[in-house]
Design a protein around this motif. Structure first.
Motif, PDB file in Angstrom:
ATOM      1  N   THR A   1       1.224  -0.781  -0.407  1.00 39.07           N
ATOM      2  CA  THR A   1      -0.567   0.226  -0.184  1.00 39.07           C
ATOM      3  C   THR A   1       1.041   1.001   0.274  1.00 39.07           C
ATOM      4  OG1 THR A   1      -1.721  -1.471   1.577  1.00 39.07           O
ATOM      5  CG2 THR A   1      -2.075   0.967   1.456  1.00 39.07           C
ATOM      6  N   GLY A   2       0.261   1.943  -1.136  1.00 35.01           N
ATOM      7  CA  GLY A   2       1.419   3.384  -0.943  1.00 35.01           C
ATOM      8  C   GLY A   2       1.484   4.515   0.033  1.00 35.01           C
ATOM      9  N   ARG A   3       2.366   4.623   0.948  1.00 37.26           N
ATOM     10  CA  ARG A   3       2.816   5.428   2.059  1.00 37.26           C
ATOM     11  C   ARG A   3       4.032   6.077   1.699  1.00 37.26           C
ATOM     12  NH1 ARG A   3       1.836   3.792   7.355  1.00 37.26           N
ATOM     13  NH2 ARG A   3       4.162   4.726   8.202  1.00 37.26           N
ATOM     14  N   THR A   4       4.084   7.477   2.530  1.00 38.95           N
ATOM     15  CA  THR A   4       5.511   7.581   2.809  1.00 38.95           C
ATOM     16  C   THR A   4       6.384   6.707   3.733  1.00 38.95           C
ATOM     17  OG1 THR A   4       5.021  10.085   1.998  1.00 38.95           O
ATOM     18  CG2 THR A   4       7.024   9.459   3.079  1.00 38.95           C
ATOM     19  N   CYS A   5       7.827   6.222   3.200  1.00 40.92           N
ATOM     20  CA  CYS A   5       8.562   6.038   3.991  1.00 40.92           C
ATOM     21  C   CYS A   5       8.582   6.537   5.656  1.00 40.92           C
ATOM     22  CB  CYS A   5       9.266   5.140   3.631  1.00 40.92           C
ATOM     23  SG  CYS A   5       9.250   3.799   2.253  1.00 40.92           S
ATOM     24  N   LYS A   6       8.402   5.835   6.981  1.00 45.81           N
ATOM     25  CA  LYS A   6       8.893   6.193   7.841  1.00 45.81           C
ATOM     26  C   LYS A   6      10.320   6.207   8.280  1.00 45.81           C
ATOM     27  CE  LYS A   6       9.015   6.551  13.107  1.00 45.81           C
ATOM     28  NZ  LYS A   6       8.455   5.634  14.313  1.00 45.81           N
ATOM     29  N   MET A   7      10.970   7.748   8.003  1.00 45.77           N
ATOM     30  CA  MET A   7      12.558   7.787   8.055  1.00 45.77           C
ATOM     31  C   MET A   7      13.441   8.083   9.507  1.00 45.77           C
ATOM     32  SD  MET A   7      14.020   7.323   5.002  1.00 45.77           S
ATOM     33  CE  MET A   7      13.076   7.328   3.355  1.00 45.77           C
ATOM     34  N   PRO A   8      14.102   8.281  10.167  1.00 50.57           N
ATOM     35  CA  PRO A   8      14.912   8.309  10.972  1.00 50.57           C
ATOM     36  C   PRO A   8      14.664  10.049  11.144  1.00 50.57           C
ATOM     37  CG  PRO A   8      16.390   6.435  10.239  1.00 50.57           C
ATOM     38  CD  PRO A   8      15.298   7.424   9.314  1.00 50.57           C
ATOM     39  N   SER A   9      14.452  10.419  12.278  1.00 54.91           N
ATOM     40  CA  SER A   9      14.046  11.799  12.532  1.00 54.91           C
ATOM     41  C   SER A   9      15.600  12.312  13.141  1.00 54.91           C
ATOM     42  CB  SER A   9      13.116  12.195  12.977  1.00 54.91           C
ATOM     43  OG  SER A   9      13.009  12.014  14.338  1.00 54.91           O
ATOM     44  N   GLU A  10      15.659  13.438  13.257  1.00 56.05           N
ATOM     45  CA  GLU A  10      16.730  13.908  14.733  1.00 56.05           C
ATOM     46  C   GLU A  10      16.761  13.354  16.124  1.00 56.05           C
ATOM     47  OE1 GLU A  10      16.434  17.920  14.842  1.00 56.05           O
ATOM     48  OE2 GLU A  10      17.373  17.929  13.297  1.00 56.05           O
ATOM     49  N   LYS A  11      15.179  12.997  16.241  1.00 55.63           N
ATOM     50  CA  LYS A  11      14.995  12.431  17.337  1.00 55.63           C
ATOM     51  C   LYS A  11      15.844  11.152  17.974  1.00 55.63           C
ATOM     52  CE  LYS A  11      10.471  11.846  17.671  1.00 55.63           C
ATOM     53  NZ  LYS A  11       8.923  11.429  17.634  1.00 55.63           N
ATOM     54  N   HIS A  12      16.349  10.146  16.221  1.00 57.04           N
ATOM     55  CA  HIS A  12      17.146   9.100  16.702  1.00 57.04           C
ATOM     56  C   HIS A  12      18.094   9.584  17.007  1.00 57.04           C
ATOM     57  CE1 HIS A  12      12.855   8.240  14.945  1.00 57.04           C
ATOM     58  NE2 HIS A  12      13.079   6.854  15.620  1.00 57.04           N
ATOM     59  N   ASP A  13      19.227  10.620  16.529  1.00 55.11           N
ATOM     60  CA  ASP A  13      20.379  10.871  16.242  1.00 55.11           C
ATOM     61  C   ASP A  13      20.696  10.078  18.186  1.00 55.11           C
ATOM     62  OD1 ASP A  13      19.950  11.250  13.673  1.00 55.11           O
ATOM     63  OD2 ASP A  13      19.766  13.457  13.940  1.00 55.11           O
ATOM     64  N   LEU A  14      21.926  10.440  17.249  1.00 53.85           N
ATOM     65  CA  LEU A  14      23.508  10.628  18.961  1.00 53.85           C
ATOM     66  C   LEU A  14      23.276  12.175  19.035  1.00 53.85           C
ATOM     67  CD1 LEU A  14      25.922   7.224  18.071  1.00 53.85           C
ATOM     68  CD2 LEU A  14      24.257   7.702  19.666  1.00 53.85           C
ATOM     69  N   HIS A  15      23.371  12.325  20.348  1.00 51.55           N
ATOM     70  CA  HIS A  15      23.756  13.856  20.459  1.00 51.55           C
ATOM     71  C   HIS A  15      23.961  14.121  21.609  1.00 51.55           C
ATOM     72  CE1 HIS A  15      21.483  17.976  21.379  1.00 51.55           C
ATOM     73  NE2 HIS A  15      22.344  17.610  20.424  1.00 51.55           N
ATOM     74  N   PHE A  16      25.504  14.723  21.461  1.00 50.50           N
ATOM     75  CA  PHE A  16      25.917  14.788  22.928  1.00 50.50           C
ATOM     76  C   PHE A  16      26.003  16.543  23.105  1.00 50.50           C
ATOM     77  CE2 PHE A  16      27.843  10.697  21.358  1.00 50.50           C
ATOM     78  CZ  PHE A  16      27.455   9.650  22.267  1.00 50.50           C
ATOM     79  N   GLN A  17      26.709  16.783  23.992  1.00 50.69           N
ATOM     80  CA  GLN A  17      26.568  18.222  24.176  1.00 50.69           C
ATOM     81  C   GLN A  17      28.174  18.654  25.505  1.00 50.69           C
ATOM     82  OE1 GLN A  17      22.683  18.610  26.157  1.00 50.69           O
ATOM     83  NE2 GLN A  17      21.760  20.150  24.134  1.00 50.69           N
ATOM     84  N   GLU A  18      29.080  17.500  25.100  1.00 45.69           N
ATOM     85  CA  GLU A  18      29.808  17.396  26.093  1.00 45.69           C
ATOM     86  C   GLU A  18      31.086  16.760  25.742  1.00 45.69           C
ATOM     87  OE1 GLU A  18      29.571  14.062  29.594  1.00 45.69           O
ATOM     88  OE2 GLU A  18      29.525  16.537  30.063  1.00 45.69           O
ATOM     89  N   PRO A  19      32.493  16.986  24.942  1.00 44.79           N
ATOM     90  CA  PRO A  19      33.486  15.703  24.418  1.00 44.79           C
ATOM     91  C   PRO A  19      33.270  14.949  24.858  1.00 44.79           C
ATOM     92  CG  PRO A  19      34.197  18.362  25.605  1.00 44.79           C
ATOM     93  CD  PRO A  19      33.046  17.973  26.075  1.00 44.79           C
ATOM     94  N   VAL A  20      33.404  14.222  23.652  1.00 44.94           N
ATOM     95  CA  VAL A  20      33.351  12.319  23.588  1.00 44.94           C
ATOM     96  C   VAL A  20      35.610  12.167  24.145  1.00 44.94           C
ATOM     97  CG1 VAL A  20      33.186  10.601  22.204  1.00 44.94           C
ATOM     98  CG2 VAL A  20      31.995  12.271  22.185  1.00 44.94           C
TER      99      VAL A  20
END
Length: 757
Positions: free
Chosen positions: A2-21
């Motif tokens: 059935t045709g519909r837009t594929c769900k892509m990962p969004s920014e919510k799925h990203d790795l996000h760090f706010q200090e040095p690794v």
């Protein structure tokens, strides 16, 4: 479908760090199947640790060439209790001899004048692009970088008012032992790279192109090459690659020209085709879960999988394309462990519908057939095929605890990769020309080892169960261990079924005859035992005695009361013994066992423990309780990937099961998920069917099937109704079917059926 837009990962799925690794095993990971990159640092040094999947020191340990390095000798020494001689001939050189081993590639380092006062970094899971923003000495900088999905090239873009003050340096691996001691060297695997005896790398440059050229003391030569391009006063770009003489005669010159041309074309020129590959990858399957951590981990794990497993490249060894950057050999030499690690790493990809990426493993094993035949002949002195359970990229043994590193039945577990591929694709040609061939040649080796015991039943001369009793004499169990027997029963049962499908009558009779001579699994009040005269008495990391439950599924919770009782008792006994001696992968494997009971609550609990306490902030499975929470006694942190993929497999099993030819949707999800909305799309079921389904407010909303191959597909009615509607490409029919019973759906190739109440 059935045709519909594929769900892509969004920014919510990203790795996000706010200090040095500050550690390589917490870095932002990039990869394209062959080359890997880890982005980490504090601004004073921003590191890109590089790897390439086929960089190996393939020199064999001399002990493996000795005339005494045979299965017959191993059996004799084990039976005689000669522990010291067993260790000398088969084990000790694994830790004493530095080779063979996987090799790191080296590093690129951006060096500033001061550490960052502020730093924020993000990995876009959707686009496989890393971004680091930092502030140092009042100056702001931005770096974006990606490894192109379809080339061997990495791209770096630097922006900032004083960006030209940053220095890009090439750092070869420290084979000469001249670098300072690393503060982050915490792996507990302390064989230095200097033990390999390589010369220092040669540094060179030509215009805006620089490189280091690393020679070894064996056949391998490789180089890291980088070219710079100044786009403006505030923008600098770099293109790099890891090239090797594995690429052809003119490999070095070809790589320099390619890097230079790509630098001139620029970052933005390469980005669209890179992103297009990842968009196509994400369109293969998707899911939406009410507990977002599970959804995020599934997308992240599939990202890791695609980054380190691609058709045409080597399959992932223990660390994939992210070999440890600590100045030492990688944990367990970064090898291919076939007593669990390679198998778990390729558990989930079929259902996630990422065929091409997973075919890397199938192609690899098939390509090693000559080596597998040679090893069966030389070590086991049989016909057929068998690969070492701890091996190099070209299938040679590394040694190690011999009862596991040289166990003949681990080869059967490798067979399951071929079985799964055939079952999930329904490709009969693959069944006939690859799966059956691989199974049959493995059987020839095992039949050369099996012999009648005192009761007339077939048994191995010695037996073991990974990794019960570690490497002590106790680890040589009374044949057959349930681990060995489960695999042997699986091998010949599947051969019998395959032979019937292929109308190989003589073969089928042969396999039936073998099955009739096999003993039953050892069972007592604790459920599955370790061996005929031993039960599991302590907590243990490897659930090898329970192979018959998962992944082999020789026991079926729904099939009989006897199977149900064995599974229940085995699970209860695991609970009684506790988790004290588990490691990371133990948790998702346990979740998979609970799922066979339909226990979604326990599966959820164990997956959360895995992700929360045994994985790095970037998602890497670190094996041990490195946070010291008291969850297990394992305190170390060696990074390997199999636990990640096993967890994704368990999550998918909670949502869809298609084993035994029956499609069951949402067979083991937690009760509170039922109150919300759970949906998956384009998961792969058996015989080439793609399955989508959604449950909302406790009610199954729809099931949708798309047939890549025509056939009849059995669906379990979970609609809480005795009638369902089948819409096959616009033609709707009502079907009477009792709730929780099964009904067939006949589809031609390319047809879609949507099933509702």
């Amino acid at each position: 479908m059935t045709g519909r837009t594929c769900k892509m990962p969004s920014e919510k799925h990203d790795l996000h760090f706010q200090e040095p690794v500050r550690r390589w095993d917490e870095a932002l990971p990039l990869g394209n199947g062959l080359i890997g990159c880890l982005v980490w640092g504090d601004g004073l040094q921003l590191r890109l640790s590089l790897d390439r999947g086929d960089l190996w020191d393939k020199r064999v340990a001399p002990e493996t060439l000795d005339s005494g390095f045979t299965y017959a000798n191993m059996v004799k020494l084990a039976r005689n209790g000669e522990q010291d001689e067993l260790a000398r001939r088969f084990d000790h050189f694994y830790s004493k001899c530095p080779y063979p081993t996987k090799l790191p590639a080296g590093r690129l380092e951006l060096r500033g004048s001061a550490a960052a006062k502020q730093m924020e970094s993000r990995l876009s899971v959707r686009h496989a692009e890393a971004e680091v923003n930092w502030l140092a000495e009042g100056r702001s900088y931005r770096m974006t970088t990606f490894l192109h999905a379809e080339t061997k090239l990495g791209y770096i873009r630097l922006e900032g008012e004083h960006v030209h003050a940053l220095e890009l340096t090439l750092v070869p691996p420290d084979y000469a032992g001249i670098a300072a001691e690393r503060e982050d060297k915490l792996s507990n695997f302390n064989i230095s790279l200097t033990s390999l005896g390589y010369p220092c790398a040669d540094l060179g440059s030509e215009g805006e192109t620089r490189w280091f050229y690393q020679r070894t003391n064996h056949g391998l030569e490789y180089a890291v090459i980088v070219a710079a391009s100044g786009k403006s006063d505030h923008v600098m770009e770099f293109v790099y690659t890891v090239a090797a003489n594995l690429d052809g005669v003119s490999w070095f010159e070809d790589a320099r020209l390619k890097v230079r041309a790509a630098a001139e074309a620029g970052y933005e020129e390469a980005l669209p085709s890179h992103r297009a590959w990842w968009e196509s990858f994400w369109s293969q399957s998707e899911l939406t879960l009410p507990e977002f951590q599970f959804e995020k981990q599934w997308y992240l794990t599939n990202y890791l999988f695609a980054s380190c497993s691609r058709k045409g490249a080597p399959p992932m060894p223990l660390q994939g394309v992210w070999t440890a950057d600590e100045g030492n050999l990688p944990p367990w030499k970064g090898d291919y462990h076939n007593d669990l690690n390679t198998q778990l790493s390729y558990w989930h990809y079929m259902k996630a519908n990422h065929l091409q990426e997973g075919e890397s493993f199938i192609d690899f094993l098939w390509g090693l057939l000559p080596q597998a035949r040679a090893f069966a002949a030389r070590f086991y002195e049989t016909s057929g095929i068998n690969l070492p359970s701890v091996m190099t990229i070209d299938g040679n043994p590394l040694g190690g605890w011999p009862m596991y590193s040289l166990s003949p039945t681990n080869q059967i577990w490798l067979c399951q990769a071929f079985d799964h591929y055939w079952l999930y694709t329904g490709d009969r040609e693959f069944l006939e020309t690859r799966a059956y061939v691989y199974f049959k040649e493995t059987a020839e080796c095992l039949l050369g080892l099996l012999h009648p015991g005192e009761d007339g039943k077939l048994c191995l001369p010695v037996s073991s169960s990974p990794e019960i009793h570690d490497s002590s004499l106790q680890s040589w169990l009374t044949p057959n261990s349930n681990y060995d027997l489960s695999l042997i029963r699986y091998l010949f049962t599947r051969l019998e079924q395959m032979a019937e499908l292929l109308e190989e009558t003589v073969d089928r009779q042969r396999w039936t005859g073998v099955i009739d001579q096999l003993p039953d699994l050892a069972v007592n009040e604790t459920g599955l035992m370790i061996s005929p005269d031993e039960s599991l008495t302590v907590s243990h990391r490897h659930h090898s005695h329970a192979m018959a439950i998962y992944p082999l599924r020789l026991l079926d919770y729904r099939r009989s009361d006897a199977d149900k009782q064995i599974i229940d008792r085995t699970v209860y006994h695991l609970e009684t013994l506790g988790k004290g001696f588990w490691v990371g992968y133990s948790f998702p494997w346990t979740a998979s066992i609970y799922i066979q009971q339909g226990n979604g609550e326990a599966a959820r609990y164990h997956l959360l423990q895995f992700w929360n306490y045994l994985c790095s902030p970037n998602g890497f499975h670190l094996n041990g309780d490195y946070k010291h929470t008291g969850l297990t006694q394992a305190r170390y942190r060696p990074f390997t990937l199999e636990g990640n993929m096993a967890a994704a497999d368990a999550l998918q099993e909670m949502l869809l099961q298609t084993n035994g030819g029956v499609i069951r949707t949402f067979p083991a999800i937690p009760a509170d998920w039922l109150k919300s909305a759970v949906e998956f799309r384009r998961f792969r079921g058996e015989m080439g069917v793609l399955v989508s389904a959604k449950i909302t407010g406790g009610h199954l909303e729809y099931v949708e099937l798309y047939a890549e191959r025509g056939g009849s597909f059995l669906v379990e009615n979970r609609f809480q109704a005795d009638e369902v509607l089948l819409d096959i490409d616009g033609s709707v029919t009502a079907l009477q079917c009792l709730n929780e019973s099964e009904f067939p759906v006949e589809l031609k190739k390319g047809e879609t059926c949507r099933i509702i109440r």
